[in-house]
Design an enzyme around this catalytic site. Structure first.
Site, PDB file in Angstrom:
ATOM      1  N   ASP A   1      39.281  51.990  30.943  1.00 26.05           N
ATOM      2  CA  ASP A   1      39.487  50.774  30.156  1.00 26.05           C
ATOM      3  C   ASP A   1      39.768  49.613  31.109  1.00 26.05           C
ATOM      4  OD1 ASP A   1      40.497  48.724  28.601  1.00 26.05           O
ATOM      5  OD2 ASP A   1      41.751  50.029  27.356  1.00 26.05           O
TER       6      ASP A   1
ATOM      7  N   GLU B   1      26.937  41.416  39.218  1.00 22.00           N
ATOM      8  CA  GLU B   1      26.979  40.326  40.214  1.00 22.00           C
ATOM      9  C   GLU B   1      26.366  40.768  41.544  1.00 22.00           C
ATOM     10  OE1 GLU B   1      30.766  38.287  40.464  1.00 22.00           O
ATOM     11  OE2 GLU B   1      30.350  37.596  42.484  1.00 22.00           O
TER      12      GLU B   1
ATOM     13  N   HIS C   1      24.960  34.602  49.224  1.00 20.45           N
ATOM     14  CA  HIS C   1      24.485  34.429  47.850  1.00 20.45           C
ATOM     15  C   HIS C   1      23.057  33.881  47.825  1.00 20.45           C
ATOM     16  CE1 HIS C   1      28.551  34.465  45.556  1.00 20.45           C
ATOM     17  NE2 HIS C   1      28.327  35.541  46.268  1.00 20.45           N
TER      18      HIS C   1
ATOM     19  N   LYS D   1      40.526  37.490  41.398  1.00 16.57           N
ATOM     20  CA  LYS D   1      39.222  37.742  40.753  1.00 16.57           C
ATOM     21  C   LYS D   1      38.323  38.493  41.722  1.00 16.57           C
ATOM     22  CE  LYS D   1      34.843  36.841  39.305  1.00 16.57           C
ATOM     23  NZ  LYS D   1      33.590  37.068  40.050  1.00 16.57           N
TER      24      LYS D   1
END
Ligand code: MEV
Length: 432
Positions: free
Chosen positions: A285, A85, A383, A269
């Site tokens: 992991d 990202e 962005h 998130k």
């Protein structure tokens, strides 16, 4: 070149990629061979991949970036991050710089204690079974240590036995036994699973019941890490907002995530945007870390934020993160994957706890970066710049032409592939 002792490297992002690698090599004392691993010309090969998983047919590559500016417990860190990202690495580096102005991060962590679960059914008297398990606690812990191998030799091993009776379930009375087990510098999945499986026979004998599942819990809430930091209000000032106003808006954003699960999911998130890339870079992991983080966020019955934000008495912004972080620096892919070993070397990590604490700090910084943008200009501005860059590259721009095409498209408010192509055509061969 002189060795860098600070992770504060202004303009790191502007350096050519080869120069960035050379700076990191200098920072971490990487050999020429190790630099080739970073550049992808050696490193994990298909052959080795075939020894890691079944049916391997190749390698799937992702970008590896370096977040700068981290100061954690007065030590400088450069942070390797594996992520697809755009904006994440730039945003977290910028946030780390702001925390640095407030003295950096202060962290702490629990002993690396994992939980192994053993499910017992067909119990005539669940209370008596629970008491019998506790009465045999020492014998069970000694038995778990017998199969502990190198972890026990390194000072780890069983730390406790707990019982959790569920007298009424759709499957009848169920006794869940927790084996608490210190896995030292390993994530420890194998060790704890081996110990849990090994105890099954003895537990059946003690309880008179039938053991079904024997597996670790990914809600590793005995193995949490915490990071805290302060940002001087003045550092948050924008062209149109005073620092104190931004502090207030960020605190309000934190409350939004604390009270509303719909917001908390996105907020967390954003935290995992910082955490996962370091977990992946170090060969750990990330599904386990994700599972633990979200289960912990829902521990009181309502899913909530993993961070807290408040204004301190001096008007500055303070943030705190706490979450389970079962990461290791030995075993698994951490040492098998050549790049994972390098990531640990670049971070100069000496213990699993140190790694967990640094990762917590990265999560807090990433959260701040998102909230600061959301509470001021919004995230689309940054962005769009990344989007424009991708279009410029897709249109064939290379070298410093990329930046010029990007800047022109942004100034024109016209960020489209056709425009990028026209600019590449028109600007190529010219210079500033
Ligand atoms: C995007 O990947 C992450 C954010 O949505 C996180 C947040 O909203 O806090 C910006």
């Amino acid at each position: 070149m002189t060795t860098q002792h600070t992770s504060r490297i202004p303009g790191f992002y502007k350096l050519p990629l080869a120069e960035r690698v050379s700076r990191i090599a200098d920072w971490a004392g990487l050999t020429a061979g190790e630099q080739q691993v970073l550049l992808g010309s050696s490193g994990l090969g298909a052959e080795q991949a075939g020894h890691m998983i079944e049916n391997a047919i190749g390698i799937y590559a992702l970008p590896l970036g370096i977040a700068t500016n981290f100061l954690v417990n007065d030590q400088d860190y450069l942070i390797p991050m594996v992520i697809e990202e755009p904006s994440v690495v730039a945003a977290v580096s910028n946030a780390a710089r702001l925390f640095r102005e407030g003295g950096g991060f202060t962290t702490s962590s629990d002993e690396p204690v994992m939980i192994g679960q053993i499910q017992v059914l067909d119990l005539p008297d669940i209370q008596a079974a629970a008491e019998a398990v506790l009465a045999n606690r020492d014998a069970l812990m000694a038995e778990a240590d017998r199969v502990g191998g190198s972890i026990v030799k390194h000072g780890g091993g069983a730390r406790g036995i707990e019982v959790r009776p569920f007298p009424e379930t759709p499957a009848g009375p169920m006794l869940i036994i927790h084996l608490l087990y210190d896995t030292r510098d390993a994530m420890g999945a194998n060790a704890i699973n081996t110990a849990a499986e090994h105890l099954a026979t003895q537990i059946e004998a003690i309880t008179g019941g039938r053991v079904n599942l024997r597996i670790l819990s990914n809600l590793t809430d005995r193995r949490k890490a915490r990071a805290e930091g302060m940002i001087p209000a003045v550092e948050l000032e924008t062209d149109s907002l005073a620092g104190e106003q931004v502090v207030k808006s960020i605190v309000e954003a934190g409350v939004f995530a604390a009270i509303d699960p719909y917001r908390a999911a996105t907020h967390n998130k954003g935290i995992m945007n910082g955490i996962d890339p370091v977990v992946i870079a170090t060969g750990n992991d990330w599904r386990a870390i994700e599972a633990g983080a979200h289960a912990y966020a829902a521990r009181d019955g309502q899913y909530t934020s993993l961070t807290q934000w408040w204004q301190d008495d001096d008007g500055n912004l303070r943030g705190l993160i706490e979450l389970p972080l079962a990461v290791g620096i030995v075993g698994g892919a951490t040492r098998v994957h050549p790049t994972a070993g390098l990531a640990l070397k670049i971070m100069k990590i000496q213990s699993a706890r140190q790694l967990a604490e640094v990762i917590a700090a990265v999560g807090l910084a990433q959260n701040l970066a998102a909230m600061r943008a959301l509470a001021t200009v919004g995230i689309q501005q940054g962005h769009m710049r990344m989007h424009a860059k991708q279009l410029a590259v897709a249109a064939g721009a290379t070298g410093d032409l990329v930046a010029r095409v990007v800047q022109t498209m942004i100034e024109e408010g016209n960020i489209r592939l056709e425009r990028a192509k026209a600019l590449v055509h028109g600007l190529a061969g010219t210079s500033d």
